[in-house]
Design a protein around this motif. Structure first.
Motif, PDB file in Angstrom:
ATOM      1  N   THR A  36      35.261  35.480  37.746  1.00  0.00           N
ATOM      2  CA  THR A  36      34.337  34.721  36.899  1.00  0.00           C
ATOM      3  C   THR A  36      34.718  34.896  35.435  1.00  0.00           C
ATOM      4  O   THR A  36      35.713  35.552  35.109  1.00  0.00           O
ATOM      5  CB  THR A  36      32.884  35.174  37.139  1.00  0.00           C
ATOM      6  OG1 THR A  36      31.984  34.297  36.467  1.00  0.00           O
ATOM      7  CG2 THR A  36      32.657  36.595  36.651  1.00  0.00           C
ATOM      8  N   GLN A  74      36.101  41.454  39.220  1.00  0.00           N
ATOM      9  CA  GLN A  74      35.077  40.575  38.659  1.00  0.00           C
ATOM     10  C   GLN A  74      35.649  39.685  37.567  1.00  0.00           C
ATOM     11  O   GLN A  74      35.283  38.510  37.449  1.00  0.00           O
ATOM     12  CB  GLN A  74      33.922  41.399  38.106  1.00  0.00           C
ATOM     13  CG  GLN A  74      33.027  42.018  39.168  1.00  0.00           C
ATOM     14  CD  GLN A  74      31.828  42.704  38.549  1.00  0.00           C
ATOM     15  OE1 GLN A  74      31.941  43.486  37.619  1.00  0.00           O
ATOM     16  NE2 GLN A  74      30.650  42.410  39.085  1.00  0.00           N
ATOM     17  N   ASP A 102      35.367  45.375  35.513  1.00  0.00           N
ATOM     18  CA  ASP A 102      36.075  45.481  36.778  1.00  0.00           C
ATOM     19  C   ASP A 102      37.084  44.335  36.901  1.00  0.00           C
ATOM     20  O   ASP A 102      36.738  43.164  36.691  1.00  0.00           O
ATOM     21  CB  ASP A 102      35.068  45.418  37.939  1.00  0.00           C
ATOM     22  CG  ASP A 102      35.749  45.412  39.285  1.00  0.00           C
ATOM     23  OD1 ASP A 102      36.247  46.473  39.699  1.00  0.00           O
ATOM     24  OD2 ASP A 102      35.786  44.332  39.915  1.00  0.00           O
ATOM     25  N   LEU A 136      29.790  37.625  32.772  1.00  0.00           N
ATOM     26  CA  LEU A 136      29.593  39.057  33.033  1.00  0.00           C
ATOM     27  C   LEU A 136      28.694  39.669  31.971  1.00  0.00           C
ATOM     28  O   LEU A 136      27.852  40.521  32.274  1.00  0.00           O
ATOM     29  CB  LEU A 136      30.949  39.775  33.064  1.00  0.00           C
ATOM     30  CG  LEU A 136      31.881  39.436  34.236  1.00  0.00           C
ATOM     31  CD1 LEU A 136      33.202  40.174  34.093  1.00  0.00           C
ATOM     32  CD2 LEU A 136      31.221  39.797  35.565  1.00  0.00           C
TER      33      LEU A 136
END
Length: 245
Positions: free
Chosen positions: A167, A163, A160, A172
């Protein structure tokens, strides 16, 4: 607070180098903070009893290292110190956070595409099979640090864009239950192309650090192939070398 500076005229070490070392230490230890202005050359020369060319040489050596910058109408200013990255399996995002550099990310490409021969070989997938390509500009304190291009097998994690901007990629992966185990990595250098220079706020032809890495999980599966470029004035790699017995 006035910075404590002194030179030893009886030392064989050149006076400009003594001064530059003290200024560099003050920057690295936070005594001279990013954005602070250095006194002008005349003031420093008078204070230390040095010639202006000697002070100018000391300051220029730190400009060349990327620790100081001369701004017209402002003066000589301290910039954010260089990030020194140890050679271990960590992400740039984590390294920047650990160095207190306030990382930020701009995702420029997030797409699915056919794997080239190079990418297929790195990830152990069939040529022309689908892979994810993610290109990101990593910044620290609002300044570009690195351009990151990563390829991942499809269906590995949810890539995504929101996301990815919030970060690091390895975070992830870990959050998705992937255990990163090892990597094969090569480091090099080359001249910046016009697009690279524009992204990283450098001149065309300026030297850039490069890194290529294939990362494997604990089952031996290749989970990521990255090809990255870094600004050498803001970034370096550190090696620890051991004697083989």
């Amino acid at each position: 607070m006035q910075l404590e500076l002194s030179v030893d005229r009886s030392s064989p070490v050149p006076l400009y180098f003594q001064l530059s070392q003290q200024l560099e230490a003050a920057i690295e230890h936070g005594t001279l903070t990013p954005g602070s202005l250095l006194g002008n050359e005349i003031e420093l020369a008078a204070r230390l009893g040095l010639s202006r060319p000697t002070v100018r040489q000391a300051i220029q050596s730190l400009v060349d290292k990327g620790l100081l910058v001369r701004r017209r109408g402002v003066g000589t200013q301290v910039v954010h110190s260089q990030v020194k990255r140890p050679l271990e399996l960590s992400s740039l995002y984590d390294d920047l956070e650990a160095a207190g550099q306030r990382p930020a990310t701009k995702v420029l490409v997030n797409t699915l595409e056919p794997a080239s021969a190079e990418v297929a070989a790195a990830l152990g997938v069939a040529e022309d099979s689908d892979v994810h390509r993610v290109e990101r500009l990593r910044l620290a304190h609002g300044e570009p640090m690195a351009y990151l291009c990563n390829f991942l097998p499809p269906g590995l994690i949810d890539l995504d864009t929101g996301q990815l901007e919030a970060t690091g990629l390895y975070r992830l992966m870990r959050a998705a239950g992937i255990t990163l185990h090892s990597a094969r990595q090569s480091i090099g250098a080359r001249a910046a192309t016009p697009p690279e220079a524009e992204r990283l706020a450098e001149e065309t032809g300026a030297p850039l650090l490069t890194m290529q890495r294939v990362t494997f999980d604990d089952t031996g599966r290749a989970v990521e192939y990255g090809t990255h470029t870094y600004r050498p004035t803001r970034y370096s790699f550190e090696f620890q070398l051991l004697v083989r017995t």
